[in-house]
Design an enzyme around this catalytic site. Structure first.
Site, short mmCIF file in Angstrom:
data_model
loop_
_atom_site.label_atom_id
_atom_site.label_comp_id
_atom_site.label_asym_id
_atom_site.label_seq_id
_atom_site.Cartn_x
_atom_site.Cartn_y
_atom_site.Cartn_z
N SER A 128 -26.88 27.74 33.85
CA SER A 128 -27.01 27.83 32.40
C SER A 128 -28.15 28.76 32.02
CB SER A 128 -27.27 26.46 31.78
OG SER A 128 -27.45 26.62 30.38
N LYS A 184 -22.90 20.42 34.40
CA LYS A 184 -22.93 21.66 33.59
C LYS A 184 -21.93 21.58 32.44
CE LYS A 184 -23.55 25.79 32.02
NZ LYS A 184 -22.59 26.81 32.08
N ASN A 188 -22.79 21.78 28.42
CA ASN A 188 -22.16 22.65 27.42
C ASN A 188 -21.61 21.85 26.25
OD1 ASN A 188 -22.66 24.56 29.40
ND2 ASN A 188 -20.77 25.66 29.04
P1 NDP Z 1 -16.73 37.54 33.84
O1 NDP Z 1 -16.44 36.13 33.65
O2 NDP Z 1 -16.47 38.50 32.75
O3 NDP Z 1 -15.97 38.03 35.17
C1 NDP Z 1 -16.00 39.37 35.60
C2 NDP Z 1 -16.14 39.44 37.09
O4 NDP Z 1 -15.06 38.74 37.73
C3 NDP Z 1 -16.10 40.86 37.60
O5 NDP Z 1 -17.02 40.98 38.64
C4 NDP Z 1 -14.67 40.98 38.09
O6 NDP Z 1 -14.48 41.97 39.08
C5 NDP Z 1 -14.48 39.62 38.69
N1 NDP Z 1 -13.08 39.29 38.89
C6 NDP Z 1 -12.16 38.99 37.95
N2 NDP Z 1 -10.97 38.73 38.52
C7 NDP Z 1 -11.14 38.84 39.86
C8 NDP Z 1 -10.29 38.68 40.98
N3 NDP Z 1 -9.03 38.29 40.84
N4 NDP Z 1 -10.81 38.89 42.22
C9 NDP Z 1 -12.10 39.25 42.36
N5 NDP Z 1 -12.94 39.42 41.34
C10 NDP Z 1 -12.48 39.21 40.11
O7 NDP Z 1 -18.27 37.74 34.30
P2 NDP Z 1 -19.60 37.03 33.80
O8 NDP Z 1 -20.68 37.71 34.54
O9 NDP Z 1 -19.68 36.93 32.32
O10 NDP Z 1 -19.47 35.52 34.32
C11 NDP Z 1 -19.29 35.21 35.70
C12 NDP Z 1 -19.10 33.72 35.85
O11 NDP Z 1 -20.26 33.06 35.37
C13 NDP Z 1 -17.93 33.16 35.03
O12 NDP Z 1 -17.32 32.12 35.73
C14 NDP Z 1 -18.59 32.62 33.79
O13 NDP Z 1 -17.84 31.61 33.18
C15 NDP Z 1 -19.89 32.10 34.37
N6 NDP Z 1 -20.99 32.00 33.44
C16 NDP Z 1 -21.19 32.91 32.46
C17 NDP Z 1 -22.23 32.80 31.58
C18 NDP Z 1 -22.44 33.82 30.53
O14 NDP Z 1 -23.32 33.62 29.68
N7 NDP Z 1 -21.71 34.92 30.54
C19 NDP Z 1 -23.17 31.66 31.67
C20 NDP Z 1 -22.94 30.80 32.77
C21 NDP Z 1 -21.87 30.96 33.60
P3 NDP Z 1 -14.00 43.46 38.65
O15 NDP Z 1 -15.24 44.15 38.21
O16 NDP Z 1 -13.42 44.02 39.88
O17 NDP Z 1 -13.02 43.28 37.53
#
Ligand code: NDP
Length: 483
Positions: A128, A184, A188
């Site tokens: 978080s 977590k 949320n």
């Molecule tokens: P996203 O949730 O936007 O995910 C993007 C990433 O996922 C990229 O690295 C992408 O790779 C990869 N990806 C998507 N599909 C695949 C696949 N099939 N195989 C391999 N890689 C894949 O990124 P965030 O950084 O925002 O969040 C990451 C995680 O952290 C998520 O689960 C999110 O819910 C969690 N989270 C986010 C927070 C936030 O504030 N944003 C806070 C806490 C947790 P590519 O570049 O190749 O597309």
């Protein structure tokens, strides 16, 4: 030479977490499905520490020191399953896969069991604090085995946020398998309720008192100096003081009033329904977002549904503001108490050894719901680890009792004058229900016995009974006892 830890998924969260690790002196292997993101991290931040970039998953895993630790930060759901499978192919017994995404705890339980069968450690870890937290210190909620925690804890403690009060890192071993992601999720859900109660207070100041955004921002600034002190109150004041760069109008006034959601609030409520825990505050907050987002329904209602209000005047605006502060605080206490109840029931159901006081402790910094009063929650569970209800703790009982008259005035005024306060009002109803000596559930039991022979218990005798409602209305004992 090999890396201490690896991060795969170089979007905003993963890259920031990798940089955070590097800033603390760890050698960090980095990887992303599409190599361009990995390259961008090296180009922009390569000088911040020691990074080991890899294009393939195999090279990524091979670049890790054994027993290996790889953190996954990719989209929750199927992408996470795909990445786990990829990593597992190259991992060896004893290695640790950490999922730091927002995964549903039931998925984490399934994945942990599958990895255990392959002698791999799987840790579902709640993260978080958004991107800023990931970079400078998040609150980390890891589940999984104790062994995995032993290996991970020095690193996690280094990169986690540190509580202002005592410098303690905001992380601990939450419990087995999906416990971290469960906590977590509830975090949320509480966040949803916290944001909604702040919004209800704002709405009453704007609509009932007619204050402008800046004036309301001043009120929140004052509130942030007392019991309500928290990150969410602080950013609310900042947002309300911000003027739109295009029009010069208060920023909040140019935003469409349709709240979005990514689903963790709904998960918290769905899970609570399954567990039979009333999380009324979180549920109303989640529903409030849905109500706001249904533009067509709102338009249809606006045409025909009338206010027919009392149109009362507020004689003493300062008194009303003070009342709102108490209504907010009381509703917030209810939402937290209910959230902790859900964690407690989850722990009981899934056999997790969760220390509730520690959960409040690791939320003191880094995360979105960080707040001054979390210390009080820790103290309450220290006083009585078996506490039945947070609100029953002497400190919180006194705190909420003190708010009650103001809380009632606010809810009554809102109802009489047509302002929606779903969390203020439902939390007050919950409060009155939980403290009532007798509830109308007795009548519900009678109804259930009438149409479904569901039986009832008597106040004056042991056993279960049924009345032959449509016959002679005689009473029979149904549990085999004498009566
Ligand atoms: P996203 O949730 O936007 O995910 C993007 C990433 O996922 C990229 O690295 C992408 O790779 C990869 N990806 C998507 N599909 C695949 C696949 N099939 N195989 C391999 N890689 C894949 O990124 P965030 O950084 O925002 O969040 C990451 C995680 O952290 C998520 O689960 C999110 O819910 C969690 N989270 C986010 C927070 C936030 O504030 N944003 C806070 C806490 C947790 P590519 O570049 O190749 O597309």
């Amino acid at each position: 030479d090999s890396a201490d830890i690896g991060v795969t998924g170089m979007a905003v969260m993963g890259s920031n977490l990798a940089r955070n690790l590097a800033h603390h002196g760890y050698k960090v292997a980095i990887h992303n499905r599409s190599a361009s993101k990995t390259e961008a991290v090296i180009d922009e931040h390569g000088s911040e520490g020691e990074f080991f970039p890899s294009e393939s998953t195999e090279d990524f895993v091979k670049s890790l020191k054994k027993p290996r630790v790889a953190i996954i930060m990719v989209k929750a759901g199927k992408p996470t399953d795909a990445v786990i499978e990829e990593l597992a192919q190259y991992m060896e017994p004893g290695d640790i896969i950490v999922d730091g995404g927002n995964s549903l705890f039931t998925d984490t339980r399934r994945r942990e069991a599958a990895m255990k069968d392959r002698n791999l450690n799987f840790v579902g870890m709640g993260v978080s604090g958004g991107e800023e937290g990931a970079l400078n210190g998040p609150s980390l909620m890891p589940g999984g085995s104790k062994d995995a925690w032993e290996r991970l804890s020095p690193m996690l403690r280094d990169i986690a946020a540190k509580a202002e009060e005592d410098g303690e890192p905001c992380t601990t071993h939450v419990g087995a398998d999906g416990a971290g992601h469960f906590v977590k999720m509830v975090h949320n859900g509480i966040e949803y309720a916290d944001m909604q109660v702040i919004s209800e207070a704002y709405d009453m100041m704007a609509r009932a008192l007619g204050l402008d955004a800046h004036a309301i921002g001043d009120v929140f600034e004052t509130w942030n100096e007392g019991d309500l002190q928290s990150f969410l109150i602080e950013i609310t004041a900042t947002v309300l003081h911000h003027d739109d760069v295009r029009t010069g109008r208060p920023f909040v006034d140019i935003i469409k009033d349709e709240a979005a959601q990514k689903g963790t609030g709904a998960w918290t409520v769905q899970t609570a329904l399954d567990l039979g825990v009333p999380v009324t505050g979180i549920a109303e907050a989640t529903f409030a977002r849905s109500v706001s987002g249904d533009v067509d329904q709102r338009a249809a209602a606006q045409k025909v549904l009338e206010a027919r209000t009392a149109d009362e005047k507020i004689d003493d605006p300062q008194q009303f503001i003070d009342d709102l502060q108490k209504a907010l605080y009381a509703s917030k206490l209810v939402a937290y108490a209910q959230g902790f109840e859900e964690i407690s029931k989850g722990a009981e159901t899934y056999d997790w050894d969760i220390n509730l006081g520690d959960m409040a402790k690791i939320w003191r910094a880094g995360c979105i719901i960080r707040a001054k009063f979390l210390d009080r929650i820790t103290e309450a569970y220290d006083r009585d680890p078996g506490l039945k209800l947070l609100l029953a703790d002497p400190y919180f009982a006194e705190a909420i009792n003190d708010c009650v008259p103001a809380w009632r005035r606010v809810v009554a005024f809102a109802a009489a004058n047509g302002f929606p306060v779903p969390v203020f009002a439902s939390s007050l109803s919950y409060y009155d229900a939980i403290r009532s000596e007798r509830l109308p559930a007795a009548l519900v039991q009678a109804q259930r016995d009438y149409f479904g022979a569901h039986t009832y218990k008597r106040v004056d005798d042991e056993g279960s009974y049924h009345v032959e409602w449509t016959k002679d209305r005689s009473e029979t004992r149904t549990d085999g006892g004498q009566g």
